[in-house]
Design a protein around this motif. Structure first.
Motif, mmCIF file in Angstrom:
data_model
loop_
_atom_site.group_PDB
_atom_site.id
_atom_site.type_symbol
_atom_site.label_atom_id
_atom_site.label_comp_id
_atom_site.label_asym_id
_atom_site.label_seq_id
_atom_site.Cartn_x
_atom_site.Cartn_y
_atom_site.Cartn_z
ATOM 1 N N GLN A 115 32.492 51.871 35.107
ATOM 2 C CA GLN A 115 32.054 52.041 36.634
ATOM 3 C C GLN A 115 33.044 52.691 36.839
ATOM 4 O O GLN A 115 32.853 53.689 37.890
ATOM 5 C CB GLN A 115 32.655 50.465 37.091
ATOM 6 N N ARG A 116 34.463 51.996 36.210
ATOM 7 C CA ARG A 116 35.126 53.439 36.605
ATOM 8 C C ARG A 116 35.260 54.601 35.936
ATOM 9 O O ARG A 116 36.224 55.993 36.404
ATOM 10 C CB ARG A 116 37.028 52.877 35.640
ATOM 11 N N ASP A 117 35.435 54.844 34.704
ATOM 12 C CA ASP A 117 34.885 56.088 33.849
ATOM 13 C C ASP A 117 33.687 56.911 33.440
ATOM 14 O O ASP A 117 33.557 58.383 33.415
ATOM 15 C CB ASP A 117 35.589 55.985 32.242
ATOM 16 N N SER A 119 31.383 46.588 31.715
ATOM 17 C CA SER A 119 31.598 47.004 32.824
ATOM 18 C C SER A 119 32.589 47.527 33.657
ATOM 19 O O SER A 119 31.825 48.418 34.583
ATOM 20 C CB SER A 119 30.674 46.173 33.963
ATOM 21 N N ARG A 120 32.893 47.173 34.308
ATOM 22 C CA ARG A 120 34.447 47.967 34.755
ATOM 23 C C ARG A 120 34.210 49.615 34.777
ATOM 24 O O ARG A 120 35.237 49.836 35.242
ATOM 25 C CB ARG A 120 35.493 46.927 34.985
ATOM 26 N N THR A 121 35.047 49.140 32.682
ATOM 27 C CA THR A 121 34.850 50.482 32.447
ATOM 28 C C THR A 121 33.970 51.630 32.988
ATOM 29 O O THR A 121 34.475 53.258 32.746
ATOM 30 C CB THR A 121 35.801 50.514 31.033
ATOM 31 N N ILE A 127 40.859 47.259 26.585
ATOM 32 C CA ILE A 127 39.964 48.323 28.135
ATOM 33 C C ILE A 127 39.512 47.989 28.212
ATOM 34 O O ILE A 127 38.098 46.611 28.447
ATOM 35 C CB ILE A 127 39.231 49.444 26.725
ATOM 36 N N GLY A 128 40.102 48.357 29.429
ATOM 37 C CA GLY A 128 39.219 47.907 31.393
ATOM 38 C C GLY A 128 39.650 46.572 31.455
ATOM 39 O O GLY A 128 39.140 45.903 31.892
ATOM 40 N N SER A 129 40.726 45.406 31.111
ATOM 41 C CA SER A 129 40.770 44.049 31.399
ATOM 42 C C SER A 129 41.598 44.841 32.576
ATOM 43 O O SER A 129 42.084 43.192 33.861
ATOM 44 C CB SER A 129 41.682 43.396 30.221
ATOM 45 N N GLY A 130 42.364 45.463 33.155
ATOM 46 C CA GLY A 130 43.192 45.240 34.867
ATOM 47 C C GLY A 130 44.462 45.665 33.732
ATOM 48 O O GLY A 130 45.136 44.949 35.252
ATOM 49 N N LYS A 131 45.691 46.471 33.399
ATOM 50 C CA LYS A 131 46.588 46.052 32.617
ATOM 51 C C LYS A 131 47.005 47.069 33.807
ATOM 52 O O LYS A 131 47.994 46.922 34.911
ATOM 53 C CB LYS A 131 46.799 47.072 30.887
ATOM 54 N N THR A 132 46.758 48.452 34.773
ATOM 55 C CA THR A 132 46.800 49.088 35.200
ATOM 56 C C THR A 132 47.503 49.051 36.220
ATOM 57 O O THR A 132 48.557 48.456 36.899
ATOM 58 C CB THR A 132 46.295 50.456 35.147
ATOM 59 N N THR A 133 46.357 47.652 36.919
ATOM 60 C CA THR A 133 46.558 46.918 38.111
ATOM 61 C C THR A 133 47.006 45.916 38.348
ATOM 62 O O THR A 133 47.968 46.135 39.140
ATOM 63 C CB THR A 133 44.913 46.367 38.468
ATOM 64 N N VAL A 134 47.742 45.267 37.620
ATOM 65 C CA VAL A 134 48.606 44.210 37.213
ATOM 66 C C VAL A 134 49.621 45.044 37.370
ATOM 67 O O VAL A 134 50.766 44.501 38.230
ATOM 68 C CB VAL A 134 48.196 43.342 35.932
ATOM 69 N N ASP A 164 44.252 35.703 34.143
ATOM 70 C CA ASP A 164 42.763 35.467 34.436
ATOM 71 C C ASP A 164 42.509 36.628 35.659
ATOM 72 O O ASP A 164 42.563 36.176 36.672
ATOM 73 C CB ASP A 164 42.295 34.113 34.959
ATOM 74 N N ASN A 165 42.354 38.070 34.715
ATOM 75 C CA ASN A 165 41.683 39.238 35.878
ATOM 76 C C ASN A 165 39.439 38.492 36.327
ATOM 77 O O ASN A 165 39.167 39.877 36.583
ATOM 78 C CB ASN A 165 42.099 40.486 35.859
ATOM 79 N N GLN A 166 39.726 38.435 36.135
ATOM 80 C CA GLN A 166 37.441 37.736 36.713
ATOM 81 C C GLN A 166 37.371 37.453 37.578
ATOM 82 O O GLN A 166 36.189 37.783 37.828
ATOM 83 C CB GLN A 166 36.887 36.389 35.636
ATOM 84 N N GLY A 167 38.286 37.346 38.515
ATOM 85 C CA GLY A 167 38.037 37.234 40.254
ATOM 86 C C GLY A 167 38.167 38.365 41.252
ATOM 87 O O GLY A 167 38.289 39.171 40.093
ATOM 88 N N GLU A 168 38.325 37.495 41.974
ATOM 89 C CA GLU A 168 37.942 38.777 43.144
ATOM 90 C C GLU A 168 39.729 39.792 42.948
ATOM 91 O O GLU A 168 40.516 38.562 42.027
ATOM 92 C CB GLU A 168 38.610 38.382 44.098
HETATM 93 P P1 ATP Z 1 42.202 50.719 30.232
HETATM 94 O O1 ATP Z 1 43.069 50.142 28.580
HETATM 95 O O2 ATP Z 1 41.170 51.173 29.538
HETATM 96 O O3 ATP Z 1 43.171 52.171 30.740
HETATM 97 P P2 ATP Z 1 42.974 48.653 32.559
HETATM 98 O O4 ATP Z 1 43.690 47.551 31.915
HETATM 99 O O5 ATP Z 1 44.562 50.182 32.674
HETATM 100 O O6 ATP Z 1 42.440 49.605 31.628
HETATM 101 P P3 ATP Z 1 42.492 49.455 35.054
HETATM 102 O O7 ATP Z 1 42.059 51.019 34.805
HETATM 103 O O8 ATP Z 1 43.412 48.917 35.513
HETATM 104 O O9 ATP Z 1 42.299 48.346 33.616
HETATM 105 O O10 ATP Z 1 40.854 48.490 35.513
HETATM 106 C C1 ATP Z 1 40.241 48.234 34.643
HETATM 107 C C2 ATP Z 1 39.047 49.016 35.829
HETATM 108 O O11 ATP Z 1 38.463 48.135 36.567
HETATM 109 C C3 ATP Z 1 39.467 49.831 37.964
HETATM 110 O O12 ATP Z 1 38.598 50.700 37.649
HETATM 111 C C4 ATP Z 1 40.144 48.697 38.427
HETATM 112 O O13 ATP Z 1 40.197 49.328 39.162
HETATM 113 C C5 ATP Z 1 39.498 47.633 38.357
HETATM 114 N N1 ATP Z 1 39.716 46.162 38.281
HETATM 115 C C6 ATP Z 1 40.254 45.504 37.573
HETATM 116 N N2 ATP Z 1 40.901 44.550 38.243
HETATM 117 C C7 ATP Z 1 39.787 43.980 39.037
HETATM 118 C C8 ATP Z 1 38.994 42.918 39.420
HETATM 119 N N3 ATP Z 1 39.653 42.042 39.912
HETATM 120 N N4 ATP Z 1 37.737 42.720 40.426
HETATM 121 C C9 ATP Z 1 37.188 43.740 40.223
HETATM 122 N N5 ATP Z 1 37.579 45.492 39.629
HETATM 123 C C10 ATP Z 1 38.830 45.255 39.450
#
Ligand code: ATP
Length: 202
Positions: free
Chosen positions: A143-145, A139-141, A11-18, A174-178
């Motif tokens: 922030q997002r939800d 922290s990202r989840t 959860i919140g790792s960045g799957k959708t972003t990637v 690795d999605n820990q950076g910018e």
């Molecule tokens: P879920 O499993 O909960 O659906 P997800 O794996 O699809 O989550 P995202 O929605 O892509 O994750 O990312 C989680 C949050 O972190 C989003 O608000 C996204 O904008 C943010 N985020 C993603 N990548 C980064 C990054 N490299 N730096 C900062 N914030 C990021």
């Protein structure tokens, strides 16, 4: 026989972003969460079967599935949960394969939060894990939800632990950076997948 990449992560790792970065290169996405909703949408065979099994009490007034009511039915009830999974998992797998076959891009990204947990990795040629530390997931989840720390920790606890997921991955992002650091990783993987897809053809 399409080349399919299974994309997963906690959860919140960045799957959708990637996934959206791959889509920018014209790669088609098949999303397990979207399909899981489609197979129980109004008028679907899935919703009909669920209503026959659990009764009309699991429907909302508009005739759509009351997810909270269904969750309550299977919560702490392994037998009912098994029934539900046995109904839905084959439907979801079938629909995922149908969408893969319909794709016209060079390869396909299959996005599934529970790729390993639900054994959907049997449908893919290679797996890609988006990896970040649990503290960042939380922290990202939040922030997002706008949810509580406990809510995120609860979901985290229901998913596979980071170490096991990473151990099963063919590739790791690795999605820990910018956010910008993602682009180069995705581009390199895109080129790798184009090559692997071409190799599959021959
Ligand atoms: P879920 O499993 O909960 O659906 P997800 O794996 O699809 O989550 P995202 O929605 O892509 O994750 O990312 C989680 C949050 O972190 C989003 O608000 C996204 O904008 C943010 N985020 C993603 N990548 C980064 C990054 N490299 N730096 C900062 N914030 C990021």
């Amino acid at each position: 026989n399409k080349f399919v990449v299974g994309l997963t992560g906690g959860i919140g790792s960045g799957k959708t972003t990637v996934a959206n970065l791959f889509a920018e290169y014209g790669i088609d996405l098949v999303d397990a969460d979207v399909i899981a909703r489609e197979v129980v949408s109004i008028g679907s065979d899935g919703l009909k079967a669920i209503t026959e099994h659990f009764g009309k009490a699991i429907l909302l007034v508009d005739g759509s599935l009351d997810r909270a009511a269904l969750r309550a039915q299977v919560f702490n009830n392994p037998q009912q949960r098994l029934w539900l999974n046995n109904l839905l998992h084959p439907m979801i797998r079938h629909q995922m394969l149908t969408q893969v076959q319909a794709s016209t891009s060079a390869y396909v990204i299959m996005v599934a939060p529970l790729l390993f947990e639900n054994h959907l990795d049997s449908l893919v040629n290679t797996t890609l894990v988006v990896d970040i530390a649990p503290e960042l997931q939380i922290s990202r989840t939040i922030q997002r939800d706008g949810v509580s720390k406990q809510q995120v920790e609860h979901i985290l606890a229901s998913q596979m632990i980071r170490e096991r997921r990473v151990a099963q991955a063919d590739n790791i992002i690795d999605n820990q950076g910018e956010n910008e650091l993602l682009r180069s990783q995705v581009l390199r993987l895109h080129q790798q997948y184009l090559q692997q897809a071409a190799d599959l053809e021959t």
